[in-house]
Design a protein around this motif. Structure first.
Motif, mmCIF file in Angstrom:
data_model
loop_
_atom_site.group_PDB
_atom_site.id
_atom_site.type_symbol
_atom_site.label_atom_id
_atom_site.label_comp_id
_atom_site.label_asym_id
_atom_site.label_seq_id
_atom_site.Cartn_x
_atom_site.Cartn_y
_atom_site.Cartn_z
ATOM 1 N N ALA A 84 0.838 -1.209 0.000
ATOM 2 C CA ALA A 84 0.000 0.000 0.000
ATOM 3 C C ALA A 84 0.871 1.256 0.000
ATOM 4 O O ALA A 84 0.573 2.230 -0.707
ATOM 5 N N TYR A 85 1.934 1.230 0.763
ATOM 6 C CA TYR A 85 2.857 2.366 0.835
ATOM 7 C C TYR A 85 3.487 2.628 -0.532
ATOM 8 O O TYR A 85 3.509 3.756 -1.015
ATOM 9 N N GLU A 86 3.998 1.574 -1.161
ATOM 10 C CA GLU A 86 4.642 1.729 -2.468
ATOM 11 C C GLU A 86 3.641 2.197 -3.519
ATOM 12 O O GLU A 86 3.977 3.027 -4.375
ATOM 13 N N ALA A 87 2.413 1.690 -3.469
ATOM 14 C CA ALA A 87 1.390 2.122 -4.427
ATOM 15 C C ALA A 87 1.059 3.604 -4.223
ATOM 16 O O ALA A 87 0.882 4.336 -5.192
ATOM 17 N N ARG A 88 1.002 4.040 -2.982
ATOM 18 C CA ARG A 88 0.649 5.433 -2.687
ATOM 19 C C ARG A 88 1.785 6.394 -3.000
ATOM 20 O O ARG A 88 1.566 7.458 -3.567
ATOM 21 N N HIS A 89 3.020 6.022 -2.620
ATOM 22 C CA HIS A 89 4.137 6.961 -2.704
ATOM 23 C C HIS A 89 5.063 6.756 -3.904
ATOM 24 O O HIS A 89 5.800 7.667 -4.265
ATOM 25 N N GLY A 90 5.071 5.563 -4.479
ATOM 26 C CA GLY A 90 5.901 5.323 -5.660
ATOM 27 C C GLY A 90 7.345 4.948 -5.343
ATOM 28 O O GLY A 90 8.195 4.952 -6.228
ATOM 29 N N PHE A 91 7.626 4.594 -4.089
ATOM 30 C CA PHE A 91 8.963 4.143 -3.679
ATOM 31 C C PHE A 91 8.810 3.296 -2.425
ATOM 32 O O PHE A 91 7.754 3.275 -1.793
ATOM 33 N N ARG A 92 9.884 2.594 -2.097
ATOM 34 C CA ARG A 92 9.884 1.669 -0.970
ATOM 35 C C ARG A 92 9.894 2.401 0.370
ATOM 36 O O ARG A 92 10.539 3.426 0.529
ATOM 37 N N PHE A 93 9.188 1.835 1.334
ATOM 38 C CA PHE A 93 9.213 2.304 2.720
ATOM 39 C C PHE A 93 10.579 1.964 3.312
ATOM 40 O O PHE A 93 11.014 0.813 3.270
ATOM 41 N N VAL A 94 11.266 2.969 3.840
ATOM 42 C CA VAL A 94 12.567 2.752 4.477
ATOM 43 C C VAL A 94 12.514 3.368 5.862
ATOM 44 O O VAL A 94 12.088 4.510 6.031
ATOM 45 N N VAL A 95 12.940 2.581 6.841
ATOM 46 C CA VAL A 95 12.986 3.032 8.227
ATOM 47 C C VAL A 95 14.241 2.447 8.867
ATOM 48 O O VAL A 95 14.658 1.342 8.537
ATOM 49 N N PHE A 96 14.838 3.212 9.756
ATOM 50 C CA PHE A 96 15.996 2.752 10.516
ATOM 51 C C PHE A 96 15.469 1.805 11.592
ATOM 52 O O PHE A 96 14.895 2.229 12.588
#
Length: 153
Positions: free
Chosen positions: A91-103
């Motif tokens: 859902a994140y990638e579909a909405r934002h167009g890039f991978r979710f990245v978190v430390f």
């Protein structure tokens, strides 16, 4: 604490940033590359920003992880948490167009799932800059962790 390096090779930077990208090649030519990364990452054109984020593995990804990413993401494999991570990552990638990245910083996946839930509906520009900052924090931590590993060997 290990000092940040004044120089790093493309190969060293590719390991810290999960891949050889145009960004990594620029950093290899820069003095104090991990300090420079903090600003350069936000100056890149959009396609390069997406390129470096998409080079990073998805949280909860089960295959294709580097040894370093596997260790950072930990072993907690609650199937319900992993399923929800998979769904929200998509859902994140579909909405934002890039991978979710978190430390991750060795936090359990259930805690990261909460972060993803909080961030998925943020404005894309906010998420882009947040993810890029997280990416640099991961690379800097990897450099510091490598020093700790060298001392304990």
């Amino acid at each position: 604490m290990r000092e940040l390096p004044r120089e790093l090779t493309v190969e060293q930077l590719a390991e810290l940033f999960e891949g050889r990208t145009r960004f990594v090649e620029r950093l290899a030519a820069a003095p104090d590359p991990l300090d420079r990364a903090r600003t350069l990452v936000h100056e890149l054109p959009l396609d390069e920003k997406r390129e470096i984020l998409d080079a990073h593995p998805a949280i909860g990804q089960r295959t294709g992880l580097s040894a370093r990413s596997t260790a950072e993401q930990g072993e907690d494999g609650d199937p319900a948490v992993l399923e929800e991570l998979f769904r929200l990552n998509a859902a994140y990638e579909a909405r934002h167009g890039f991978r979710f990245v978190v430390f991750v910083n060795r936090r359990p996946k259930a805690e990261i799932l909460e972060v993803l839930r909080e961030r998925v509906d943020n404005p894309t520009e906010t998420e882009l800059e947040t993810a890029l900052g997280e990416l640099v924090a991961i690379a800097r931590d990897r450099w510091q962790s490598a020093a700790h590993e060298e001392v304990s060997d």
